[in-house]
Design a protein around this motif. Structure first.
Motif, short mmCIF file in Angstrom:
data_model
loop_
_atom_site.label_atom_id
_atom_site.label_comp_id
_atom_site.label_asym_id
_atom_site.label_seq_id
_atom_site.Cartn_x
_atom_site.Cartn_y
_atom_site.Cartn_z
N ALA A 98 -7.28 11.13 15.14
CA ALA A 98 -7.25 11.28 13.68
C ALA A 98 -8.57 11.83 13.16
O ALA A 98 -8.59 12.67 12.24
CB ALA A 98 -6.94 9.93 13.03
N LEU A 99 -9.68 11.36 13.72
CA LEU A 99 -11.00 11.86 13.32
C LEU A 99 -11.11 13.36 13.56
O LEU A 99 -11.61 14.10 12.70
CB LEU A 99 -12.09 11.11 14.09
N ARG A 100 -10.63 13.81 14.70
CA ARG A 100 -10.67 15.24 15.01
C ARG A 100 -9.87 16.04 13.98
O ARG A 100 -10.31 17.09 13.50
CB ARG A 100 -10.14 15.48 16.42
N LYS A 101 -8.70 15.55 13.60
CA LYS A 101 -7.89 16.21 12.57
C LYS A 101 -8.63 16.23 11.23
O LYS A 101 -8.61 17.22 10.51
CB LYS A 101 -6.56 15.47 12.41
N ASN A 102 -9.28 15.12 10.90
CA ASN A 102 -9.96 15.01 9.61
C ASN A 102 -11.17 15.93 9.52
O ASN A 102 -11.47 16.49 8.45
CB ASN A 102 -10.38 13.55 9.35
N GLN B 93 0.85 -1.19 0.00
CA GLN B 93 0.00 0.00 0.00
C GLN B 93 0.89 1.23 0.00
O GLN B 93 1.87 1.30 0.73
CB GLN B 93 -0.90 0.04 1.24
N ARG B 94 0.52 2.20 -0.83
CA ARG B 94 1.28 3.45 -0.87
C ARG B 94 0.44 4.56 -0.27
O ARG B 94 -0.69 4.80 -0.68
CB ARG B 94 1.67 3.81 -2.31
N HIS B 95 1.00 5.23 0.72
CA HIS B 95 0.36 6.40 1.34
C HIS B 95 1.34 7.57 1.19
O HIS B 95 2.17 7.81 2.06
CB HIS B 95 0.07 6.15 2.82
N GLY B 96 1.26 8.27 0.06
CA GLY B 96 2.19 9.35 -0.18
C GLY B 96 3.61 8.81 -0.28
O GLY B 96 3.91 7.96 -1.12
N ASP B 97 4.50 9.27 0.61
CA ASP B 97 5.89 8.81 0.57
C ASP B 97 6.13 7.63 1.50
O ASP B 97 7.29 7.24 1.73
CB ASP B 97 6.84 9.96 0.93
N LEU B 98 5.06 7.04 2.04
CA LEU B 98 5.19 5.88 2.93
C LEU B 98 4.61 4.63 2.26
O LEU B 98 3.50 4.67 1.72
CB LEU B 98 4.48 6.13 4.26
N LEU B 99 5.38 3.55 2.30
CA LEU B 99 4.91 2.26 1.80
C LEU B 99 4.62 1.35 2.98
O LEU B 99 5.42 1.26 3.92
CB LEU B 99 5.96 1.60 0.89
N TRP C 139 2.37 9.27 10.29
CA TRP C 139 1.22 10.03 9.83
C TRP C 139 1.23 10.18 8.30
O TRP C 139 2.24 10.53 7.70
CB TRP C 139 1.19 11.42 10.47
N VAL C 140 0.10 9.87 7.68
CA VAL C 140 -0.04 9.95 6.23
C VAL C 140 -1.36 10.64 5.91
O VAL C 140 -2.23 10.81 6.78
CB VAL C 140 -0.02 8.55 5.58
N GLU C 141 -1.51 11.02 4.65
CA GLU C 141 -2.78 11.61 4.21
C GLU C 141 -3.23 10.90 2.96
O GLU C 141 -2.43 10.58 2.08
CB GLU C 141 -2.62 13.11 3.93
N HIS C 142 -4.54 10.63 2.89
CA HIS C 142 -5.12 9.93 1.75
C HIS C 142 -6.37 10.68 1.32
O HIS C 142 -7.18 11.09 2.16
CB HIS C 142 -5.47 8.49 2.15
N ASP D 188 -2.37 7.94 11.53
CA ASP D 188 -1.08 7.32 11.82
C ASP D 188 -1.20 5.84 11.52
O ASP D 188 -1.95 5.12 12.19
CB ASP D 188 -0.73 7.55 13.30
N VAL D 189 -0.47 5.35 10.51
CA VAL D 189 -0.61 3.95 10.10
C VAL D 189 -0.18 2.99 11.20
O VAL D 189 -0.57 1.82 11.18
CB VAL D 189 0.21 3.65 8.82
N THR D 190 0.62 3.46 12.15
CA THR D 190 1.04 2.57 13.25
C THR D 190 -0.03 2.45 14.32
O THR D 190 0.08 1.62 15.22
CB THR D 190 2.35 3.07 13.90
#
Length: 437
Positions: free
Chosen positions: A264-268, A126-132, A189-192, A202-204
């Motif tokens: 994360a929901l609050r940020k979104n 899975q690619r999330h921006g610059d994170l795989l 942290w990634v953005e989709h 945060d994918v972790t």
């Protein structure tokens, strides 16, 4: 040329005179020493550089190469900067290119490449921006540990990433926290962007469900103007945000008991400019204090959201009722009977529910098990509403939506169930059918 990630690449080559190039190529190919990822390059002095595999070459091979052709053949080892990739390498799929690069890395460290290591490499990610994000069944071999930390920098460079993470099994329990290890990078942290909605997480710590895209699109197409919605399993906002942004819900009460997902929901909500139309309720939704407030309730938890059914009935408006969107993994194994209510009274209720459950819609349901499950749920929800509110209700199946299959006989489906107190069932059902269709 620059290697992916902007770094210069240096490789080892055998340099010889042009007339001996073919002899050297044949020897290197026979010994499986020719690096076919790069082209043979002519140097400014007219000599030819043949790329070789690995970081060194034994004296035995050098002697054998000098004996190719005539005694005037003088071969020497030379490192060259930014070699030209071969045409085959330029067409090489990322997974194959990764295999080639890691084989070179392993052999350059003096280790032996094996089929076990090759099978242990990821074929997709899975690619999330610059994170795989790699799956749990890759990079399991303990041999990879010996190559860290250079290993992860090589992987990132080959695949054009800056950060790497590896997924483990989702931890048991209601929070469904993923076990993800960050292998390269300082944060997860990634953005989709999905259907025009920005999700950051945060994918972790949190999951992103790519497989629910059909249901998110269906939610986005609904008409919820003026409605108050309760999302009992909000997560990072998979359905909360489509209900607010595209379906135009007036207000959403989002319930989530995982603090990381809630953060994360609050940020979104802030990212998408809808934080003023949503209240986050952190904690166990079975202890939710809201009552008789919702026109619509979303129960987006699998394999089952059954523990949330009483709360869903509690928050539905007592005067007008509303719609429940109930997610479930339903099995359809041949010869396996669905567990139906055992008492004769419950059986009679099920028959009545079947008559009142929109036969025209149910006739189009592709699997009988889905319909049976929906009819059982309609009866149980009606009983819960009667117990909670002390007056009779009518439940009607509006729609059964398949989301995805987990196995040949396990399907994730969503039941749109209209629930109305008998005194207001007529107009409410008509409006509900329009909003879901």
């Amino acid at each position: 040329m620059e290697r992916e990630g902007g770094k210069s690449e240096v490789i080892l080559t055998i340099v010889t005179e042009p007339q001996f190039t073919q002899h050297c190529r044949e020897y290197l190919e026979k010994q499986q020493l020719l690096d076919k990822r790069h082209r043979v390059k002519q140097l400014p002095d007219g000599t030819m550089a043949l790329p070789i595999v690995g970081e060194t070459l034994s004296e035995q091979h050098l002697l054998a190469l000098r004996q190719q052709g005539t005694p005037q053949n003088t071969c020497r080892l030379v490192r060259i900067l930014n070699p030209i990739p071969s045409k085959k390498a330029q067409r090489c799929p990322p997974a194959q290119k990764l295999c080639q690069e890691l084989r070179c890395l392993v052999e350059s460290r003096g280790h032996t490449w094996s089929t076990e290591l090759e099978k242990d490499l990821p074929r997709s990610w899975q690619r999330h921006g610059d994170l795989l994000l790699f799956s749990e069944d890759s990079f399991k071999d303990p041999h990879w540990k010996k190559l860290e930390p250079g290993l992860w920098k090589t992987v990132a460079s080959v695949l054009g990433a800056q950060r790497l993470a590896k997924r483990g099994r989702v931890s048991p329990g209601g929070t469904r926290t993923p076990k993800v290890i960050l292998m390269l990078g300082d944060h997860g942290w990634v953005e989709h962007v999905d259907n025009g909605i920005r999700y950051t997480f945060d994918v972790t710590q949190s999951m992103f469900s790519f497989g629910n895209i059909t249901e998110k699109l269906r939610v986005a197409s609904m008409s919820c103007a003026g409605e108050v919605l309760v999302d009992l399993y909000a997560g990072i906002g998979y359905f909360t945000l489509p209900f607010l942004i595209h379906a135009n819900a007036a207000f959403v009460h989002a319930c989530e008991w995982d603090p990381h997902a809630a953060a994360a929901l609050r940020k979104n909500l802030e990212l998408n400019g809808v934080s003023d139309r949503c209240c986050i309720h952190l904690g166990d939704n079975r202890k939710l204090k809201l009552q008789s407030i919702a026109n619509r309730v979303n129960l987006g938890l699998i394999p089952t959201s059954e523990e949330g059914w009483p709360t869903a009935c509690q928050v539905l408006r007592q005067d007008t009722g509303g719609i429940l969107h109930i997610h479930q993994n339903v099995e359809s194994f041949p010869g396996k009977d669905l567990q139906l209510p055992s008492s004769s009274e419950a059986g009679e209720k099920l028959q009545i529910a079947a008559r009142n459950s929109g036969r025209q819609t149910l006739a189009k349901v592709p699997k009988l098990e889905w319909r049976k499950w929906a009819e059982v749920v309609a009866v149980r929800i009606r009983d819960l509403l009667l117990q909670l509110h002390g007056k009779p209700w009518e439940t009607q199946i509006l729609h059964i939506q398949p989301v995805k299959s987990y196995a040949p006989h396990v399907d994730h489906i969503v039941l749109d169930l209209d629930c109305r107190p008998l005194s207001s069932s007529g107009k409410g059902v008509e409006k509900a059918e329009k909003s879901c269709n």
